[in-house]
Design a protein around this motif. Structure first.
Motif, mmCIF file in Angstrom:
data_model
loop_
_atom_site.group_PDB
_atom_site.id
_atom_site.type_symbol
_atom_site.label_atom_id
_atom_site.label_comp_id
_atom_site.label_asym_id
_atom_site.label_seq_id
_atom_site.Cartn_x
_atom_site.Cartn_y
_atom_site.Cartn_z
ATOM 1 N N SER A 18 8.195 -7.954 4.789
ATOM 2 C CA SER A 18 7.860 -6.731 5.504
ATOM 3 C C SER A 18 7.579 -5.643 4.488
ATOM 4 O O SER A 18 8.084 -5.688 3.366
ATOM 5 N N PRO A 19 6.771 -4.646 4.861
ATOM 6 C CA PRO A 19 6.482 -3.565 3.913
ATOM 7 C C PRO A 19 7.749 -2.864 3.441
ATOM 8 O O PRO A 19 7.845 -2.487 2.268
ATOM 9 N N GLU A 20 8.725 -2.666 4.347
ATOM 10 C CA GLU A 20 9.948 -1.965 3.973
ATOM 11 C C GLU A 20 10.696 -2.706 2.872
ATOM 12 O O GLU A 20 11.240 -2.093 1.946
ATOM 13 N N THR A 32 1.123 2.248 2.471
ATOM 14 C CA THR A 32 0.466 2.765 3.667
ATOM 15 C C THR A 32 -1.027 2.457 3.662
ATOM 16 O O THR A 32 -1.689 2.567 4.693
ATOM 17 N N THR A 33 -1.552 2.073 2.505
ATOM 18 C CA THR A 33 -2.968 1.711 2.379
ATOM 19 C C THR A 33 -3.053 0.219 2.107
ATOM 20 O O THR A 33 -2.655 -0.250 1.043
ATOM 21 N N THR A 34 -3.561 -0.542 3.056
ATOM 22 C CA THR A 34 -3.570 -1.996 2.914
ATOM 23 C C THR A 34 -4.540 -2.622 3.905
ATOM 24 O O THR A 34 -4.871 -2.011 4.937
ATOM 25 N N THR A 35 -5.000 -3.814 3.566
ATOM 26 C CA THR A 35 -5.813 -4.604 4.506
ATOM 27 C C THR A 35 -4.976 -5.679 5.180
ATOM 28 O O THR A 35 -5.495 -6.436 6.001
ATOM 29 N N ILE A 36 -3.699 -5.754 4.842
ATOM 30 C CA ILE A 36 -2.826 -6.783 5.426
ATOM 31 C C ILE A 36 -2.405 -6.359 6.828
ATOM 32 O O ILE A 36 -1.915 -5.246 7.039
ATOM 33 N N TRP A 154 -1.842 -4.182 -5.328
ATOM 34 C CA TRP A 154 -1.778 -5.640 -5.289
ATOM 35 C C TRP A 154 -3.181 -6.202 -5.075
ATOM 36 O O TRP A 154 -3.976 -5.644 -4.308
ATOM 37 N N TRP A 155 -3.449 -7.319 -5.719
ATOM 38 C CA TRP A 155 -4.770 -7.946 -5.672
ATOM 39 C C TRP A 155 -4.641 -9.419 -5.313
ATOM 40 O O TRP A 155 -3.772 -10.116 -5.837
ATOM 41 N N GLN A 156 -5.530 -9.905 -4.453
ATOM 42 C CA GLN A 156 -5.574 -11.321 -4.102
ATOM 43 C C GLN A 156 -6.408 -12.063 -5.132
ATOM 44 O O GLN A 156 -7.611 -11.817 -5.286
ATOM 45 N N GLN A 157 -5.776 -12.980 -5.849
ATOM 46 C CA GLN A 157 -6.473 -13.654 -6.946
ATOM 47 C C GLN A 157 -7.672 -14.461 -6.467
ATOM 48 O O GLN A 157 -8.730 -14.451 -7.111
ATOM 49 N N ALA A 162 -8.422 -5.927 -4.004
ATOM 50 C CA ALA A 162 -7.148 -5.249 -3.823
ATOM 51 C C ALA A 162 -6.779 -5.246 -2.343
ATOM 52 O O ALA A 162 -7.609 -4.881 -1.499
ATOM 53 N N ILE A 163 -5.538 -5.625 -2.033
ATOM 54 C CA ILE A 163 -5.113 -5.758 -0.641
ATOM 55 C C ILE A 163 -4.006 -4.780 -0.266
ATOM 56 O O ILE A 163 -3.726 -4.602 0.919
ATOM 57 N N VAL A 164 -3.368 -4.157 -1.252
ATOM 58 C CA VAL A 164 -2.317 -3.171 -1.011
ATOM 59 C C VAL A 164 -2.413 -2.095 -2.084
ATOM 60 O O VAL A 164 -2.638 -2.410 -3.257
ATOM 61 N N GLY A 165 -2.246 -0.818 -1.707
ATOM 62 C CA GLY A 165 -2.160 0.240 -2.698
ATOM 63 C C GLY A 165 -3.391 1.118 -2.785
ATOM 64 O O GLY A 165 -4.333 1.008 -1.982
ATOM 65 N N ASP A 166 -3.371 1.985 -3.790
ATOM 66 C CA ASP A 166 -4.414 2.995 -3.953
ATOM 67 C C ASP A 166 -5.819 2.401 -4.026
ATOM 68 O O ASP A 166 -6.784 3.028 -3.589
ATOM 69 N N LEU A 167 -5.937 1.208 -4.594
ATOM 70 C CA LEU A 167 -7.273 0.626 -4.814
ATOM 71 C C LEU A 167 -7.668 -0.376 -3.734
ATOM 72 O O LEU A 167 -8.634 -1.129 -3.903
ATOM 73 N N THR A 168 -6.945 -0.393 -2.622
ATOM 74 C CA THR A 168 -7.243 -1.325 -1.529
ATOM 75 C C THR A 168 -8.730 -1.315 -1.190
ATOM 76 O O THR A 168 -9.345 -0.263 -1.024
ATOM 77 N N GLY A 169 -9.298 -2.513 -1.080
ATOM 78 C CA GLY A 169 -10.714 -2.669 -0.767
ATOM 79 C C GLY A 169 -11.608 -2.771 -1.978
ATOM 80 O O GLY A 169 -12.770 -3.185 -1.860
ATOM 81 N N THR A 170 -11.096 -2.424 -3.163
ATOM 82 C CA THR A 170 -11.879 -2.548 -4.391
ATOM 83 C C THR A 170 -12.055 -4.023 -4.739
ATOM 84 O O THR A 170 -11.106 -4.804 -4.676
#
Length: 318
Positions: A18-20, A32-36, A154-157, A162-170
């Motif tokens: 969980s995010p928490e 709070t910024t994520t594609t998950i 966080w990045w999906q290899q 990027a799937i979580v964090g400031d760079l989500t979607g990059t």
């Protein structure tokens, strides 16, 4: 598989998804910024953040000075125009998973996720600057979740996004690289370079995932298995959102389809078979080029991982 893998399963099973839960461990990551959308997809792989230590600024040897590697051992080959070709041995990557390097003026991340057999090279340059990557210790659908040290996103290899964090979607640019045997690299690049043994206490040359690629189900994966009766841990060659079964290419020797030329050559050992990587069964080497002979970015990954990340992808079957 070895007790090492069994222990990781037990550890992973005790972690909440969980995010928490992850926020306490990762206070500098913006959850709070994520594609998950389904946080149960994220689980601990066992080791904590940097428990699998990524490498940065590795040393290299001339091919003629390397005396440890065996002929059939797999390496990831990176050939950038104007630069000496480089080989990154899987005997090191299986224990470190990411190598941050600079080839000429190109900062790269050479990555290998053993659980997906996914070996991809990324350009580390983004609009946010040059990133340096580490291993988060997290898995999503059995694939390594990387993180960048600059923003702790966080990045999906497997997909380089990027799937979580400031760079989500990059999205990172994927560079053409491929797995081949050490002997194949040397034959083509007698004046090439090979990554030197890292200064770390690891049993380099050993495989901690014995007989993994002949298992029925992948490790730490509860998703849907591939269609068309394709074994979950069969190797497929992914080019974009298309996947060719390795067996089909091996049987044909060469395939020319949809502007892609795929050729197969024997001589490369599986890194995920026997306890010694060099003794693994022969899975062969695939080269992927366009019709003009230019190398194409691709991945040799397990079928379950392709289906997990490209559920609407195209299976290039006979």
């Amino acid at each position: 598989m070895r007790m090492f893998a069994v222990a990781l399963t037990l550890i992973a099973g005790t972690a909440s998804a969980s995010p928490e839960f992850w926020e306490r461990e990762w206070p500098d990551t913006d959850f709070t910024t994520t594609t998950i959308t389904d946080w149960t997809e994220i689980m601990s792989g066992g080791p904590p953040k940097d428990g699998i230590p990524a490498l940065s600024d590795p040393s290299f040897l001339a091919v003629a000075d390397e005396s440890t590697l065996q002929d059939r051992e797999p390496v990831i080959t990176l050939e950038i125009d104007g630069q000496t070709p480089r080989a990154y041995p899987i005997r090191y990557l299986i224990w470190h998973e990411i190598v941050n390097d600079v080839v000429g003026d190109v900062p790269v991340a050479v990555t290998f996720c053993p659980l997906c057999n996914s070996g991809i090279t990324f350009d580390r340059r983004t609009d946010a600057g040059v990133l340096e990557f580490g291993v988060s210790g997290k898995l999503r659908m059995s694939d390594m979740v990387m993180y960048d040290r600059q923003t702790e996103s966080w990045w999906q290899q497997a997909v380089g996004e990027a799937i979580v964090g400031d760079l989500t979607g990059t999205e990172l640019q994927t560079l053409p690289s491929w797995m081949e045997s050490w002997a194949q690299f040397v034959a083509r690049n007698p004046d090439g370079l090979v990554m030197a043994r890292p200064n770390a206490r690891r049993p380099y040359g050993e495989n901690p995932y014995v007989q993994y690629d002949s298992s029925f189900r992948p490790f730490l994966f509860s998703g849907e298995l591939p269609p068309h009766d394709i074994p979950a841990l069969a190797r497929v060659i992914r080019v974009g959102d298309r996947a060719w079964p390795m067996t089909r290419i091996a049987d044909a020797g060469e395939l020319r389809e949809d502007g892609v030329v795929l050729s197969w050559q024997a001589g490369q050992a599986s890194a995920l078979d026997t306890d010694r990587i060099a003794a693994g069964r022969d899975v062969g080497t695939v080269r992927v080029r366009d019709a003009a002979g230019n190398d194409l970015a691709h991945d040799v990954m397990f079928a379950f991982a392709f289906h997990a990340f490209w559920p609407e992808g195209t299976w290039m079957l006979e």
